[in-house]
Design a protein around this motif. Structure first.
Motif, PDB file in Angstrom:
ATOM      1  N   THR A   1       0.845  -1.191   0.000  1.00  0.00           N
ATOM      2  CA  THR A   1       0.000   0.000   0.000  1.00  0.00           C
ATOM      3  C   THR A   1       0.880   1.240   0.000  1.00  0.00           C
ATOM      4  O   THR A   1       2.000   1.227   0.495  1.00  0.00           O
ATOM      5  N   GLU A   2       0.338   2.292  -0.565  1.00  0.00           N
ATOM      6  CA  GLU A   2       1.080   3.545  -0.599  1.00  0.00           C
ATOM      7  C   GLU A   2       1.019   4.200   0.771  1.00  0.00           C
ATOM      8  O   GLU A   2       0.025   4.101   1.486  1.00  0.00           O
ATOM      9  N   ASP A   3       2.086   4.852   1.154  1.00  0.00           N
ATOM     10  CA  ASP A   3       2.108   5.564   2.417  1.00  0.00           C
ATOM     11  C   ASP A   3       1.203   6.782   2.324  1.00  0.00           C
ATOM     12  O   ASP A   3       1.164   7.485   1.312  1.00  0.00           O
ATOM     13  N   ILE A   4       0.465   7.018   3.383  1.00  0.00           N
ATOM     14  CA  ILE A   4      -0.406   8.185   3.432  1.00  0.00           C
ATOM     15  C   ILE A   4       0.456   9.410   3.700  1.00  0.00           C
ATOM     16  O   ILE A   4       1.224   9.443   4.658  1.00  0.00           O
ATOM     17  N   LYS A   5       0.338  10.381   2.841  1.00  0.00           N
ATOM     18  CA  LYS A   5       1.129  11.593   2.997  1.00  0.00           C
ATOM     19  C   LYS A   5       0.337  12.599   3.823  1.00  0.00           C
ATOM     20  O   LYS A   5      -0.751  13.008   3.458  1.00  0.00           O
ATOM     21  N   VAL A   6       0.895  12.964   4.956  1.00  0.00           N
ATOM     22  CA  VAL A   6       0.274  13.938   5.849  1.00  0.00           C
ATOM     23  C   VAL A   6       0.673  15.327   5.370  1.00  0.00           C
ATOM     24  O   VAL A   6       1.857  15.587   5.136  1.00  0.00           O
ATOM     25  N   PRO A   7      -0.302  16.215   5.230  1.00  0.00           N
ATOM     26  CA  PRO A   7       0.058  17.567   4.779  1.00  0.00           C
ATOM     27  C   PRO A   7       0.940  18.267   5.812  1.00  0.00           C
ATOM     28  O   PRO A   7       0.742  18.135   7.016  1.00  0.00           O
ATOM     29  N   GLN A   8       1.904  18.993   5.325  1.00  0.00           N
ATOM     30  CA  GLN A   8       2.827  19.710   6.197  1.00  0.00           C
ATOM     31  C   GLN A   8       2.178  21.013   6.671  1.00  0.00           C
ATOM     32  O   GLN A   8       1.493  21.687   5.913  1.00  0.00           O
ATOM     33  N   ILE A   9       2.407  21.337   7.925  1.00  0.00           N
ATOM     34  CA  ILE A   9       1.869  22.561   8.504  1.00  0.00           C
ATOM     35  C   ILE A   9       2.971  23.617   8.497  1.00  0.00           C
ATOM     36  O   ILE A   9       4.071  23.369   8.978  1.00  0.00           O
ATOM     37  N   ASP A  10       2.644  24.754   7.948  1.00  0.00           N
ATOM     38  CA  ASP A  10       3.607  25.847   7.882  1.00  0.00           C
ATOM     39  C   ASP A  10       3.504  26.662   9.171  1.00  0.00           C
ATOM     40  O   ASP A  10       2.642  27.536   9.310  1.00  0.00           O
ATOM     41  N   LYS A  11       4.369  26.352  10.138  1.00  0.00           N
ATOM     42  CA  LYS A  11       4.305  27.003  11.448  1.00  0.00           C
ATOM     43  C   LYS A  11       4.631  28.485  11.361  1.00  0.00           C
ATOM     44  O   LYS A  11       4.060  29.301  12.077  1.00  0.00           O
ATOM     45  N   LYS A  12       5.535  28.833  10.493  1.00  0.00           N
ATOM     46  CA  LYS A  12       5.910  30.250  10.354  1.00  0.00           C
ATOM     47  C   LYS A  12       4.722  31.084   9.882  1.00  0.00           C
ATOM     48  O   LYS A  12       4.486  32.185  10.379  1.00  0.00           O
TER      49      LYS A  12
END
Length: 71
Positions: free
Chosen positions: A18-29
């Motif tokens: 199965t493909e890895d689920i890509k978690v969206p990155q959070i732009d903290k800045k």
């Protein structure tokens, strides 16, 4: 017996990966920048927040005082 051996013995093809689920990155800045700009735009917000917190604390203390009849 591992699943791969069991599948081989039963004649079942290997399991597809199965493909890895890509978690969206959070732009903290960007979030920090938005919060800071909001606080600079409305400097009363921290006072309101702390005022509400103090009112809640006092009301809880009054409720405890009244409930247990400490006096």
């Amino acid at each position: 017996m591992g699943e791969a051996k069991r599948r081989k013995n039963l004649g079942i093809p290997a399991r597809e990966k199965t493909e890895d689920i890509k978690v969206p990155q959070i732009d903290k800045k960007a979030i920090q920048q938005k919060v800071r700009s909001t606080l600079y735009q409305y400097p009363i917000i921290p006072f309101l927040f702390y005022g509400v917190a103090i009112v809640i604390l006092i009301s809880v203390l009054f409720y405890i005082y009244k409930y247990y009849k400490i006096a």
